[in-house]
Design a protein around this motif. Sequence first.
Motif, mmCIF file in Angstrom:
data_model
loop_
_atom_site.group_PDB
_atom_site.id
_atom_site.type_symbol
_atom_site.label_atom_id
_atom_site.label_comp_id
_atom_site.label_asym_id
_atom_site.label_seq_id
_atom_site.Cartn_x
_atom_site.Cartn_y
_atom_site.Cartn_z
ATOM 1 N N ALA A 39 -25.278 46.293 -2.978
ATOM 2 C CA ALA A 39 -24.928 47.719 -3.056
ATOM 3 C C ALA A 39 -26.181 48.585 -3.062
ATOM 4 C CB ALA A 39 -24.097 47.990 -4.304
ATOM 5 N N LYS A 40 -27.233 48.119 -3.729
ATOM 6 C CA LYS A 40 -28.494 48.881 -3.721
ATOM 7 C C LYS A 40 -29.055 48.961 -2.297
ATOM 8 C CE LYS A 40 -30.226 47.744 -8.385
ATOM 9 N NZ LYS A 40 -31.350 47.065 -9.081
ATOM 10 N N MET A 41 -28.935 47.859 -1.554
ATOM 11 C CA MET A 41 -29.435 47.874 -0.179
ATOM 12 C C MET A 41 -28.606 48.834 0.676
ATOM 13 S SD MET A 41 -30.331 43.816 0.061
ATOM 14 C CE MET A 41 -30.724 43.767 1.804
ATOM 15 N N GLU A 42 -27.297 48.858 0.423
ATOM 16 C CA GLU A 42 -26.439 49.810 1.144
ATOM 17 C C GLU A 42 -26.828 51.247 0.774
ATOM 18 O OE1 GLU A 42 -22.255 49.113 0.539
ATOM 19 O OE2 GLU A 42 -21.730 51.024 1.498
ATOM 20 N N TRP A 43 -27.107 51.470 -0.517
ATOM 21 C CA TRP A 43 -27.596 52.768 -1.026
ATOM 22 C C TRP A 43 -28.818 53.213 -0.224
ATOM 23 C CZ3 TRP A 43 -27.517 53.886 -6.959
ATOM 24 C CH2 TRP A 43 -28.283 54.986 -7.285
ATOM 25 N N LEU A 44 -29.826 52.326 -0.143
ATOM 26 C CA LEU A 44 -31.066 52.656 0.574
ATOM 27 C C LEU A 44 -30.803 52.909 2.053
ATOM 28 C CD1 LEU A 44 -33.402 49.977 -1.064
ATOM 29 C CD2 LEU A 44 -33.557 52.464 -1.382
ATOM 30 N N GLU A 45 -30.000 52.052 2.658
ATOM 31 C CA GLU A 45 -29.769 52.177 4.103
ATOM 32 C C GLU A 45 -28.961 53.429 4.443
ATOM 33 O OE1 GLU A 45 -28.096 48.330 4.674
ATOM 34 O OE2 GLU A 45 -30.062 47.340 4.591
ATOM 35 N N THR A 46 -27.957 53.722 3.620
ATOM 36 C CA THR A 46 -27.141 54.913 3.879
ATOM 37 C C THR A 46 -27.963 56.184 3.669
ATOM 38 O OG1 THR A 46 -25.231 53.670 3.080
ATOM 39 C CG2 THR A 46 -24.943 56.042 3.358
ATOM 40 N N ALA A 47 -28.738 56.209 2.589
ATOM 41 C CA ALA A 47 -29.581 57.390 2.324
ATOM 42 C C ALA A 47 -30.627 57.535 3.439
ATOM 43 C CB ALA A 47 -30.254 57.271 0.964
ATOM 44 N N HIS A 48 -31.176 56.417 3.884
ATOM 45 C CA HIS A 48 -32.151 56.466 4.977
ATOM 46 C C HIS A 48 -31.512 56.996 6.255
ATOM 47 C CE1 HIS A 48 -34.405 54.725 8.416
ATOM 48 N NE2 HIS A 48 -35.428 55.173 7.715
ATOM 49 N N ALA A 49 -30.298 56.531 6.532
ATOM 50 C CA ALA A 49 -29.593 57.017 7.730
ATOM 51 C C ALA A 49 -29.328 58.516 7.633
ATOM 52 C CB ALA A 49 -28.282 56.252 7.914
ATOM 53 N N ALA A 50 -29.194 59.031 6.388
ATOM 54 C CA ALA A 50 -28.986 60.473 6.190
ATOM 55 C C ALA A 50 -30.301 61.242 6.253
ATOM 56 C CB ALA A 50 -28.293 60.724 4.856
ATOM 57 N N GLY A 51 -31.425 60.515 6.307
ATOM 58 C CA GLY A 51 -32.709 61.206 6.447
ATOM 59 C C GLY A 51 -33.663 61.090 5.272
ATOM 60 N N VAL A 52 -33.225 60.441 4.185
ATOM 61 C CA VAL A 52 -34.117 60.282 3.031
ATOM 62 C C VAL A 52 -35.204 59.267 3.386
ATOM 63 C CG1 VAL A 52 -34.244 59.737 0.564
ATOM 64 C CG2 VAL A 52 -32.156 60.768 1.507
ATOM 65 N N ARG A 53 -36.443 59.528 3.007
ATOM 66 C CA ARG A 53 -37.563 58.656 3.370
ATOM 67 C C ARG A 53 -38.322 58.110 2.156
ATOM 68 N NH1 ARG A 53 -34.935 58.312 6.958
ATOM 69 N NH2 ARG A 53 -35.255 58.859 9.157
ATOM 70 N N HIS A 54 -38.195 58.756 1.012
ATOM 71 C CA HIS A 54 -38.977 58.366 -0.160
ATOM 72 C C HIS A 54 -38.043 57.845 -1.251
ATOM 73 C CE1 HIS A 54 -41.701 60.916 2.095
ATOM 74 N NE2 HIS A 54 -42.699 60.464 1.376
ATOM 75 N N PHE A 55 -38.245 56.590 -1.633
ATOM 76 C CA PHE A 55 -37.358 55.949 -2.611
ATOM 77 C C PHE A 55 -38.166 55.331 -3.744
ATOM 78 C CE2 PHE A 55 -35.208 55.598 1.520
ATOM 79 C CZ PHE A 55 -33.954 56.104 1.224
ATOM 80 N N GLU A 56 -37.819 55.660 -4.980
ATOM 81 C CA GLU A 56 -38.362 54.881 -6.091
ATOM 82 C C GLU A 56 -37.300 53.826 -6.383
ATOM 83 O OE1 GLU A 56 -40.978 57.102 -8.635
ATOM 84 O OE2 GLU A 56 -40.226 56.001 -10.368
ATOM 85 N N VAL A 57 -37.688 52.556 -6.251
ATOM 86 C CA VAL A 57 -36.671 51.494 -6.195
ATOM 87 C C VAL A 57 -36.561 50.687 -7.485
ATOM 88 C CG1 VAL A 57 -36.723 51.254 -3.692
ATOM 89 C CG2 VAL A 57 -38.316 49.916 -5.092
ATOM 90 N N GLY A 58 -37.427 50.942 -8.452
ATOM 91 C CA GLY A 58 -37.303 50.202 -9.701
ATOM 92 C C GLY A 58 -38.569 50.273 -10.517
ATOM 93 N N SER A 59 -38.573 49.470 -11.582
ATOM 94 C CA SER A 59 -39.701 49.416 -12.493
ATOM 95 C C SER A 59 -40.040 47.947 -12.710
ATOM 96 C CB SER A 59 -39.294 50.086 -13.816
ATOM 97 O OG SER A 59 -40.381 50.161 -14.700
ATOM 98 N N PHE A 60 -41.334 47.618 -12.718
ATOM 99 C CA PHE A 60 -41.735 46.237 -12.985
ATOM 100 C C PHE A 60 -41.693 45.992 -14.488
ATOM 101 C CE2 PHE A 60 -43.324 46.629 -8.675
ATOM 102 C CZ PHE A 60 -43.036 45.383 -8.142
ATOM 103 N N LEU A 61 -40.582 45.449 -14.929
ATOM 104 C CA LEU A 61 -40.348 45.231 -16.360
ATOM 105 C C LEU A 61 -39.799 43.822 -16.540
ATOM 106 C CD1 LEU A 61 -38.661 48.649 -17.226
ATOM 107 C CD2 LEU A 61 -40.767 47.784 -18.272
ATOM 108 N N PRO A 62 -39.879 43.277 -17.774
ATOM 109 C CA PRO A 62 -39.326 41.935 -17.987
ATOM 110 C C PRO A 62 -37.837 41.904 -17.618
ATOM 111 C CG PRO A 62 -40.608 42.658 -19.890
ATOM 112 C CD PRO A 62 -40.485 43.833 -18.979
ATOM 113 N N THR A 63 -37.478 40.974 -16.743
ATOM 114 C CA THR A 63 -36.108 40.970 -16.224
ATOM 115 C C THR A 63 -35.083 40.577 -17.295
ATOM 116 O OG1 THR A 63 -36.452 38.715 -15.445
ATOM 117 C CG2 THR A 63 -36.792 40.496 -13.850
ATOM 118 N N ARG A 64 -35.543 39.909 -18.360
ATOM 119 C CA ARG A 64 -34.592 39.548 -19.422
ATOM 120 C C ARG A 64 -34.076 40.812 -20.115
ATOM 121 N NH1 ARG A 64 -36.885 35.397 -23.650
ATOM 122 N NH2 ARG A 64 -37.712 37.383 -24.405
#
Lengths: 319, 319
Positions: A39-64
């Motif tokens: 779903a996140k990939m669909e989020w990025l792809e759909t927003a990109h198709a709408a013209g969005v170019r800059h995405f903050e995609v997460g934070s490098f944090l302990p995954t636990r």
Amino acid sequence: MSPTDMAARRLYPQHGVVLRELGLRDGLQLTRTFPSTAAKMEWLETAHAAGVRHFEVGSFLPTRTFPQFEDIRRLISTVSQLDGAFSSALTLNERAIADALQTGVDEIVISVSATEEHSLSNIRRTRQSAIGLVSRAAGERTNGRPLICAAISVAFGCSIAGDVSPTDVLRIATACVEAGAEVIAFADTVGFAGPCQVEELCRLVVPRLFPVPVIIHLHDTRGTGIANAFAALQSGIRILDGTLGGLGGCPFAPGATGNVVFEDLVFLCERSGFATGIDLEKLLQLRPLLARELPGEPLYGALARAGPPESIRWRAVGD
Amino acid sequence: MSPTDMAARRLYPQHGVVLRELGLRDGLQLTRTFPSTAAKMEWLETAHAAGVRHFEVGSFLPTRTFPQFEDIRRLISTVSQLDGAFSSALTLNERAIADALQTGVDEIVISVSATEEHSLSNIRRTRQSAIGLVSRAAGERTNGRPLICAAISVAFGCSIAGDVSPTDVLRIATACVEAGAEVIAFADTVGFAGPCQVEELCRLVVPRLFPVPVIIHLHDTRGTGIANAFAALQSGIRILDGTLGGLGGCPFAPGATGNVVFEDLVFLCERSGFATGIDLEKLLQLRPLLARELPGEPLYGALARAGPPESIRWRAVGD
């Protein structure tokens, strides 16, 4: 120009308005549920198709502790395959920076508080130690990649220390640039700013930091998010942050829920003559995904409710 | 000065900011439920105790079709007993004007559309006929009471006719003043305006209509309500409309729900250095009454959710 200067120019050209979508990072910090990687990939792809170019995609944090960001490497890779798109990620400590440098992320964001009190409470470091992270990241990267963005939090007022002086904020931003940051973001982390405060800070920092790109990161905690964005545009800012549906907030700022709504930001810019390159109608098609993947999370936004005006010309003419 | 000029000056002094609360009129036009008369009186008294002075209390309409306004005379009388408070009422036809002139209402509002298309659809009259109502009211009143406010609807764009030219709007406003209106309101009835449009119109009309007081009436349909209010303040406007909880909308403008939120307007003004005379914390105490008396109606507002900032000085210093 140095490689980092060229990279900064590539990410943030000096013409037009750049709207950065932070939903997958700032929007998911506090949520009880989070979207699947697909779903996140669909989020990025759909927003990109709408013209969005800059995405903050997460934070490098302990995954636990932060499973919502476990798939950050996959999302950085997804963005790298989208034409003209850029990925950004938050890195709050040495480990996160080292991890980020192993990826192809375009920009890392290092948070530096405007006040010592917020710094100690938020990231358990002094401001000087946070600026040290900027130096360290600048020293460890190769070929000037990724870009380093220092995000000055509580830049418009602090929930602990109270009023914050714009000259103090400029001093910290300047120290970050000297430490190696090529981009500076100023964040209204707790939603204290009104448009006059935004104007005051922007008019001080934009010319003094030039040619360093300046981002304004707003929360709509007290209803002034869009007004503050307008004040920023009027004061020379051309890069603004937002999240789809106004998701997100700061876990250390009680009540500070809600980034400025990305969709509404698009309308504000277009209606004010600033072309965003974003197709608002296409972007609004993401709302069902948000509602489905984030059950129970409030989704904000006037454009999603009312739709764009049908009988008038409201889109800016692009350059 | 003529009696009406003095009255206009008394209602709308030339210093400070006036915020008009329209919840009992614009806020109740579309609601399925409406407060009891006792609750409306508590609404007025509580808001007055918080510092609100200007109230639009209803519309003179057939009570069989609009039972929510049946108690309008009682509310006008309530306001007349509140120290320094002013009442306003909407009058859409000859009968309504005649009824209003029998009361002690301080101001009557006559709606004049900026476009012929909206005029015919909204009040089933031409604009000229609506301006005729202004003349008629001016001719029939005695001793210059009540004041007459002409409210120019769809002044920032029309859901039927599309874009609206500021010079056309000024022309209609000027005709209303010539017909006898002492106050002019410009309404973004369908929520099409962005802050640049508000600036453009205000900078045109404020100096040209001076000393006629100019009101800006905003809807938050597309998220720009507070930004537009800020643009109005920056462009010389000192009188703004809103409704508690952002209640209301236009029955002839689909999707145009929500006046600008009065509580958030108070915060915007105070944070921007414009003293409102209103105690925001006291005003927020009205929210439970709204929720109780208007079950099922969405209540908007960021201040009601987050509360005012606790650690900073955000109130304007009064003059």
